[in-house]
Design an enzyme around this catalytic site. Structure first.
Site, short mmCIF file in Angstrom:
data_model
loop_
_atom_site.label_atom_id
_atom_site.label_comp_id
_atom_site.label_asym_id
_atom_site.label_seq_id
_atom_site.Cartn_x
_atom_site.Cartn_y
_atom_site.Cartn_z
N ARG A 77 -6.65 11.33 -5.78
CA ARG A 77 -7.90 10.75 -5.60
C ARG A 77 -9.04 11.54 -5.76
O ARG A 77 -10.08 11.23 -6.15
CB ARG A 77 -7.90 9.87 -4.47
CG ARG A 77 -9.03 9.12 -4.30
CD ARG A 77 -8.93 8.04 -2.92
NE ARG A 77 -10.15 7.62 -2.73
CZ ARG A 77 -10.48 6.88 -1.48
NH1 ARG A 77 -9.52 5.86 -1.21
NH2 ARG A 77 -11.78 6.31 -1.49
N TYR A 100 -14.94 -12.23 0.08
CA TYR A 100 -15.67 -10.91 0.09
C TYR A 100 -16.88 -11.10 -0.80
O TYR A 100 -17.83 -10.61 -0.72
CB TYR A 100 -14.78 -10.05 -0.64
CG TYR A 100 -13.71 -9.41 0.21
CD1 TYR A 100 -14.08 -8.02 1.18
CD2 TYR A 100 -12.35 -9.59 0.20
CE1 TYR A 100 -13.27 -7.38 1.95
CE2 TYR A 100 -11.54 -9.29 0.92
CZ TYR A 100 -11.80 -7.93 1.77
OH TYR A 100 -10.93 -7.40 2.70
N ARG A 138 0.80 -1.11 -0.15
CA ARG A 138 0.00 0.06 0.06
C ARG A 138 0.80 1.21 0.07
O ARG A 138 0.30 2.18 0.69
CB ARG A 138 -1.04 -0.09 1.11
CG ARG A 138 -2.01 -0.93 1.13
CD ARG A 138 -3.10 -0.67 2.12
NE ARG A 138 -4.27 -1.95 2.27
CZ ARG A 138 -4.23 -2.48 3.48
NH1 ARG A 138 -4.14 -1.87 4.28
NH2 ARG A 138 -5.02 -3.40 3.51
N ARG A 148 -3.34 6.62 1.18
CA ARG A 148 -3.69 8.01 1.90
C ARG A 148 -2.84 8.67 2.64
O ARG A 148 -3.09 9.74 3.18
CB ARG A 148 -5.32 7.49 2.42
CG ARG A 148 -6.46 7.34 1.49
CD ARG A 148 -7.55 7.01 2.45
NE ARG A 148 -7.36 5.27 3.07
CZ ARG A 148 -8.23 4.93 3.87
NH1 ARG A 148 -9.42 5.66 4.19
NH2 ARG A 148 -8.02 3.58 4.12
N ASP A 178 -7.01 -2.84 -7.17
CA ASP A 178 -7.75 -3.33 -5.82
C ASP A 178 -8.06 -4.90 -6.39
O ASP A 178 -8.29 -5.21 -7.32
CB ASP A 178 -9.01 -2.74 -5.58
CG ASP A 178 -9.48 -3.01 -4.24
OD1 ASP A 178 -10.35 -4.09 -3.98
OD2 ASP A 178 -9.36 -2.59 -3.30
#
Length: 350
Positions: A45, A159, A32, A36, A82
């Site tokens: 973003r 998921y 990652r 962010r 992703d």
């Protein structure tokens, strides 16, 4: 497509480690690393509008992939995407809830399974991802390795069954126990889709592949062999048959003692380690089979200070006897301090 590493001695530090070379200074990148915690990522973003729009915009996805390379000079860039893009390409509905994460339509029985698309149509959805890789192949510094990735079938299935991330992956365990034929068919669809997806990533320029099994630790005993180890073995075998020499990093997170022998059993060139196992233990038990990657606790990127430097150096020392890629034990968190990343790299290369 024959991968360059199949015929040439690799010169990039990551590829050298994956080929089994012991280096005085281990190469370093972070899971990652485009994220962010970086102000430039947040700005890009915002420009994209939302997370999925960023994933499917090749120019902007390439931009955020390059940002940590420009800032820190990592030895590898990992494709910005992703793991849930593949379920979307297979026909699942996918959206993200701000502050809460992904949501998907659920697979609860034969009817939901039958509604999924065949594997051979996934590229219609995923072509922007391949274009991102093509842009990166031309834009990255010559010394920087380009890593492609996918979620491992068990993690992706959790998921798709629950429709979101869950604490114990309970819905997936329930489906595999109560409707094994449905669950096995879902795993097969994901496994075949993952092979096609990763193969296309290599053709688009990925030099290394990483397989993220973030929820492997919830599988025990025979279930671990059946749903974590065996799909990884199938995917790696198929990839290497199509692309001889392409290295694969496997990350069965929180596998514990099952890290031992995982590389041998699956054909992985490297096993990535979470921070629940010690580097000293892993050096004795896992690194004997080849390259390991890891395993600094991500919390050090938040707290910094002397403990960050000391733990980084301790991990480097523990793995110095074999091939090692320095990384975190999981992804860097949004509250991390960008200055601590620089401190970590300095401690690795110091």
């Amino acid at each position: 497509m024959t991968h360059p590493a199949a015929t040439d001695r690799p010169t990039k530090t990551i590829l050298r480690a994956l080929a089994g070379e012991v280096q005085a200074v281990p190469p370093v990148w972070m899971m990652r690393q485009a994220g962010r915690y970086l102000p430039e990522y947040r700005a890009t973003r915002a420009q994209a509008g939302d997370f999925l729009s960023l994933c499917y915009n090749p120019e902007l996805a390439a931009e955020v992939t390059l940002q940590p390379i420009r800032r820190y000079g990592f030895d590898a860039a990992i494709l910005f995407a992703d793991i849930l893009l593949l379920p979307q390409a297979l026909g699942a509905d996918l959206w993200f809830v701000t502050g809460e994460g992904p949501r998907l339509s659920t697979i609860t029985g034969p009817k939901d399974l039958a509604a999924l698309k065949p594997v051979d149509v996934i590229h219609e959805t995923l072509n922007p991802v391949y274009q991102t890789l093509r842009i990166l192949s031309g834009a990255l510094p010559r010394e920087t390795t380009l890593i492609g990735f996918a979620g491992a079938p068990w993690t992706v299935a959790t998921y798709m069954v629950a429709g979101r991330g869950t604490k114990d992956q309970g819905p997936a365990h329930k489906l595999k126990d109560e409707q094994p034929a449905v669950f096995d068919a879902l795993m097969e669809r994901i496994t075949l889709g993952t092979i096609e997806y990763l193969s296309a990533q290599v053709e688009a320029g990925a030099e290394v592949i990483k397989l993220f099994d973030s929820w492997a630790g919830s599988l025990k005993g025979d279930d671990f062999d059946r749903y974590a180890l065996e799909p990884a073995r199938r995917i790696i075998t198929a990839l290497k048959a199509r692309h001889p020499g392409v290295p694969v990093i496997a990350f069965p997170r929180e596998a514990g003692a099952r890290y031992i022998g995982f590389a041998r059993a699956t054909g992985a060139d490297c096993v990535a380690l979470d921070n629940s196992v010690s580097a000293d233990w892993a050096a004795q038990k896992v690194q004997v089979d080849g390259c390991v990657q890891g395993n600094l606790a991500p919390g050090h990127m938040v707290t910094g200070g002397a403990p960050l430097v000391e733990e980084t150096r301790r991990i480097v020392r523990a793995f110095k006897g074999g091939p090692h890629i320095f990384n975190l034990g999981h992804g860097i968190t949004p509250d991390a301090d960008p200055d601590n990343v620089a401190r970590m790299i300095e401690a690795v290369r110091g």
